[in-house]
Scaffold this motif. Structure first.
Motif, PDB file in Angstrom:
ATOM      1  N   THR A  79      -1.394 -69.256  52.554  1.00  0.00           N
ATOM      2  CA  THR A  79      -0.415 -69.360  51.478  1.00  0.00           C
ATOM      3  C   THR A  79      -0.768 -68.406  50.347  1.00  0.00           C
ATOM      4  O   THR A  79      -1.874 -67.870  50.285  1.00  0.00           O
ATOM      5  N   THR A  80       0.176 -68.231  49.434  1.00  0.00           N
ATOM      6  CA  THR A  80      -0.074 -67.393  48.261  1.00  0.00           C
ATOM      7  C   THR A  80      -1.217 -67.979  47.440  1.00  0.00           C
ATOM      8  O   THR A  80      -2.019 -67.245  46.882  1.00  0.00           O
ATOM      9  N   GLU A  81      -1.302 -69.292  47.367  1.00  0.00           N
ATOM     10  CA  GLU A  81      -2.381 -69.944  46.619  1.00  0.00           C
ATOM     11  C   GLU A  81      -3.739 -69.670  47.258  1.00  0.00           C
ATOM     12  O   GLU A  81      -4.713 -69.387  46.570  1.00  0.00           O
ATOM     13  N   HIS A  82      -3.800 -69.736  48.575  1.00  0.00           N
ATOM     14  CA  HIS A  82      -5.030 -69.459  49.312  1.00  0.00           C
ATOM     15  C   HIS A  82      -5.529 -68.043  48.997  1.00  0.00           C
ATOM     16  O   HIS A  82      -6.697 -67.833  48.683  1.00  0.00           O
ATOM     17  N   ALA A  83      -4.627 -67.079  49.055  1.00  0.00           N
ATOM     18  CA  ALA A  83      -4.998 -65.688  48.768  1.00  0.00           C
ATOM     19  C   ALA A  83      -5.442 -65.523  47.321  1.00  0.00           C
ATOM     20  O   ALA A  83      -6.428 -64.835  47.038  1.00  0.00           O
ATOM     21  N   ALA A  84      -4.742 -66.156  46.387  1.00  0.00           N
ATOM     22  CA  ALA A  84      -5.100 -66.046  44.965  1.00  0.00           C
ATOM     23  C   ALA A  84      -6.486 -66.625  44.703  1.00  0.00           C
ATOM     24  O   ALA A  84      -7.273 -66.052  43.936  1.00  0.00           O
ATOM     25  N   ILE A  85      -6.801 -67.745  45.333  1.00  0.00           N
ATOM     26  CA  ILE A  85      -8.130 -68.349  45.167  1.00  0.00           C
ATOM     27  C   ILE A  85      -9.202 -67.421  45.729  1.00  0.00           C
ATOM     28  O   ILE A  85     -10.259 -67.241  45.114  1.00  0.00           O
ATOM     29  N   ALA A  86      -8.938 -66.817  46.871  1.00  0.00           N
ATOM     30  CA  ALA A  86      -9.906 -65.886  47.462  1.00  0.00           C
ATOM     31  C   ALA A  86     -10.154 -64.702  46.535  1.00  0.00           C
ATOM     32  O   ALA A  86     -11.299 -64.273  46.358  1.00  0.00           O
ATOM     33  N   VAL A  87      -9.097 -64.188  45.925  1.00  0.00           N
ATOM     34  CA  VAL A  87      -9.232 -63.045  45.012  1.00  0.00           C
ATOM     35  C   VAL A  87     -10.021 -63.456  43.766  1.00  0.00           C
ATOM     36  O   VAL A  87     -10.899 -62.729  43.308  1.00  0.00           O
ATOM     37  N   ARG A  88      -9.725 -64.632  43.214  1.00  0.00           N
ATOM     38  CA  ARG A  88     -10.480 -65.102  42.039  1.00  0.00           C
ATOM     39  C   ARG A  88     -11.948 -65.281  42.385  1.00  0.00           C
ATOM     40  O   ARG A  88     -12.830 -64.929  41.607  1.00  0.00           O
ATOM     41  N   THR A  89     -12.217 -65.833  43.556  1.00  0.00           N
ATOM     42  CA  THR A  89     -13.598 -66.025  43.997  1.00  0.00           C
ATOM     43  C   THR A  89     -14.290 -64.681  44.161  1.00  0.00           C
ATOM     44  O   THR A  89     -15.445 -64.518  43.765  1.00  0.00           O
ATOM     45  N   LEU A  90     -13.599 -63.719  44.713  1.00  0.00           N
ATOM     46  CA  LEU A  90     -14.146 -62.373  44.876  1.00  0.00           C
ATOM     47  C   LEU A  90     -14.612 -61.816  43.532  1.00  0.00           C
ATOM     48  O   LEU A  90     -15.652 -61.172  43.444  1.00  0.00           O
ATOM     49  N   GLY A  91     -13.849 -62.096  42.492  1.00  0.00           N
ATOM     50  CA  GLY A  91     -14.191 -61.609  41.157  1.00  0.00           C
ATOM     51  C   GLY A  91     -15.505 -62.169  40.627  1.00  0.00           C
ATOM     52  O   GLY A  91     -16.083 -61.611  39.702  1.00  0.00           O
ATOM     53  N   HIS A  92     -15.995 -63.253  41.212  1.00  0.00           N
ATOM     54  CA  HIS A  92     -17.254 -63.861  40.775  1.00  0.00           C
ATOM     55  C   HIS A  92     -18.450 -63.403  41.604  1.00  0.00           C
ATOM     56  O   HIS A  92     -19.585 -63.751  41.284  1.00  0.00           O
ATOM     57  N   LEU A  93     -18.183 -62.646  42.662  1.00  0.00           N
ATOM     58  CA  LEU A  93     -19.274 -62.150  43.505  1.00  0.00           C
ATOM     59  C   LEU A  93     -19.816 -60.839  42.946  1.00  0.00           C
ATOM     60  O   LEU A  93     -19.039 -59.996  42.490  1.00  0.00           O
ATOM     61  N   PRO A  94     -21.118 -60.648  43.013  1.00  0.00           N
ATOM     62  CA  PRO A  94     -21.673 -59.355  42.589  1.00  0.00           C
ATOM     63  C   PRO A  94     -21.125 -58.229  43.472  1.00  0.00           C
ATOM     64  O   PRO A  94     -20.952 -58.398  44.689  1.00  0.00           O
ATOM     65  N   ALA A  95     -20.844 -57.087  42.866  1.00  0.00           N
ATOM     66  CA  ALA A  95     -20.293 -55.946  43.602  1.00  0.00           C
ATOM     67  C   ALA A  95     -21.184 -55.562  44.775  1.00  0.00           C
ATOM     68  O   ALA A  95     -20.690 -55.180  45.839  1.00  0.00           O
ATOM     69  N   LYS A  96     -22.489 -55.673  44.595  1.00  0.00           N
ATOM     70  CA  LYS A  96     -23.429 -55.328  45.665  1.00  0.00           C
ATOM     71  C   LYS A  96     -23.217 -56.234  46.888  1.00  0.00           C
ATOM     72  O   LYS A  96     -23.240 -55.761  48.022  1.00  0.00           O
ATOM     73  N   VAL A  97     -22.983 -57.515  46.663  1.00  0.00           N
ATOM     74  CA  VAL A  97     -22.733 -58.442  47.765  1.00  0.00           C
ATOM     75  C   VAL A  97     -21.434 -58.068  48.474  1.00  0.00           C
ATOM     76  O   VAL A  97     -21.365 -58.056  49.701  1.00  0.00           O
ATOM     77  N   VAL A  98     -20.421 -57.746  47.698  1.00  0.00           N
ATOM     78  CA  VAL A  98     -19.128 -57.369  48.283  1.00  0.00           C
ATOM     79  C   VAL A  98     -19.297 -56.128  49.159  1.00  0.00           C
ATOM     80  O   VAL A  98     -18.778 -56.067  50.269  1.00  0.00           O
ATOM     81  N   ARG A  99     -20.047 -55.135  48.667  1.00  0.00           N
ATOM     82  CA  ARG A  99     -20.257 -53.905  49.454  1.00  0.00           C
ATOM     83  C   ARG A  99     -21.096 -54.169  50.702  1.00  0.00           C
ATOM     84  O   ARG A  99     -20.754 -53.725  51.791  1.00  0.00           O
ATOM     85  N   GLU A 100     -22.210 -54.876  50.531  1.00  0.00           N
ATOM     86  CA  GLU A 100     -23.148 -55.053  51.642  1.00  0.00           C
ATOM     87  C   GLU A 100     -22.694 -56.078  52.676  1.00  0.00           C
ATOM     88  O   GLU A 100     -23.094 -56.013  53.825  1.00  0.00           O
ATOM     89  N   ARG A 101     -21.879 -57.045  52.271  1.00  0.00           N
ATOM     90  CA  ARG A 101     -21.458 -58.110  53.174  1.00  0.00           C
ATOM     91  C   ARG A 101     -19.950 -58.114  53.351  1.00  0.00           C
ATOM     92  O   ARG A 101     -19.335 -59.162  53.502  1.00  0.00           O
ATOM     93  N   ARG A 102     -19.366 -56.929  53.341  1.00  0.00           N
ATOM     94  CA  ARG A 102     -17.908 -56.769  53.401  1.00  0.00           C
ATOM     95  C   ARG A 102     -17.258 -57.617  54.480  1.00  0.00           C
ATOM     96  O   ARG A 102     -16.285 -58.320  54.229  1.00  0.00           O
ATOM     97  N   ASP A 103     -17.766 -57.592  55.695  1.00  0.00           N
ATOM     98  CA  ASP A 103     -17.137 -58.347  56.783  1.00  0.00           C
ATOM     99  C   ASP A 103     -17.219 -59.855  56.545  1.00  0.00           C
ATOM    100  O   ASP A 103     -16.274 -60.585  56.830  1.00  0.00           O
ATOM    101  N   ASP A 104     -18.339 -60.317  56.006  1.00  0.00           N
ATOM    102  CA  ASP A 104     -18.480 -61.746  55.698  1.00  0.00           C
ATOM    103  C   ASP A 104     -17.547 -62.155  54.567  1.00  0.00           C
ATOM    104  O   ASP A 104     -16.934 -63.218  54.612  1.00  0.00           O
TER     105      ASP A 104
END
Length: 169
Positions: A140-165
């Motif tokens: 749902t749109t809500e599911h995607a929005a929550i994922a994006v908000r959560t992404l904003g709380h992750l360190p950029a290094k984690v996002v880069r290094e664990r992209r698939d996860d």
């Protein structure tokens, strides 16, 4: 490409969006009391799924517009605009202002949508799989929005290094 008013070329994406909007305006004036209970439930589920598909289309077009900064027709690729997979292009302010004015939206709402569009972008986003799931109404749109908000709380290094996860729905 087909032609639109005054024989101007009209891309199939624009034709599809215009046709969908025109078709859906009939729902507002429909006599819904004539639907059975099962039909009412089915129509409500279908409308919810449609919201996800429409949101995905809007976000994809917003990301593309910001990537190009369409109102000023400037830089066209991410290297030129300075975009990353989690942050919008630096030159996208004009796009946000333009869209806000065209659609009577707040600039803050458009900027928030652009952050979501950037994260869910099918080509460069940190949440490409989530964006694909949204475009097929698998989430749902809500599911995607929550994922994006959560992404904003992750360190950029984690996002880069664990992209698939990070991008697992």
């Amino acid at each position: 490409m087909a032609t639109g008013p005054d024989d101007a070329p009209q891309h199939h994406v624009l034709r599809a969006l215009t046709s969908a909007r025109q078709s859906l305006t009939s729902v507002h004036d429909a006599v819904c009391w004539s639907l059975s209970d099962d039909e009412t439930r089915a129509a409500l589920v279908e409308a919810t799924r449609l919201q996800a598909v429409v949101r995905a289309a809007y976000l994809k077009l917003l990301a593309e517009s910001a990537r190009r900064d369409v109102p000023r027709t400037g830089a066209t690729d991410t290297a030129e605009t300075g975009a990353t997979d989690t942050e919008p292009a630096k030159g996208s302010a004009e796009t946000c202002g333009w869209l806000a004015a065209q659609c009577t939206m707040s600039a803050g709402r458009v900027r928030a949508d652009l952050r979501e569009a950037t994260a869910l972008d099918p080509d460069t986003g940190a949440l490409r799989a989530m964006g694909a799931a949204l475009s097929t109404s698998a989430v749902t749109t809500e599911h995607a929005a929550i994922a994006v908000r959560t992404l904003g709380h992750l360190p950029a290094k984690v996002v880069r290094e664990r992209r698939d996860d990070v991008d697992t729905c």
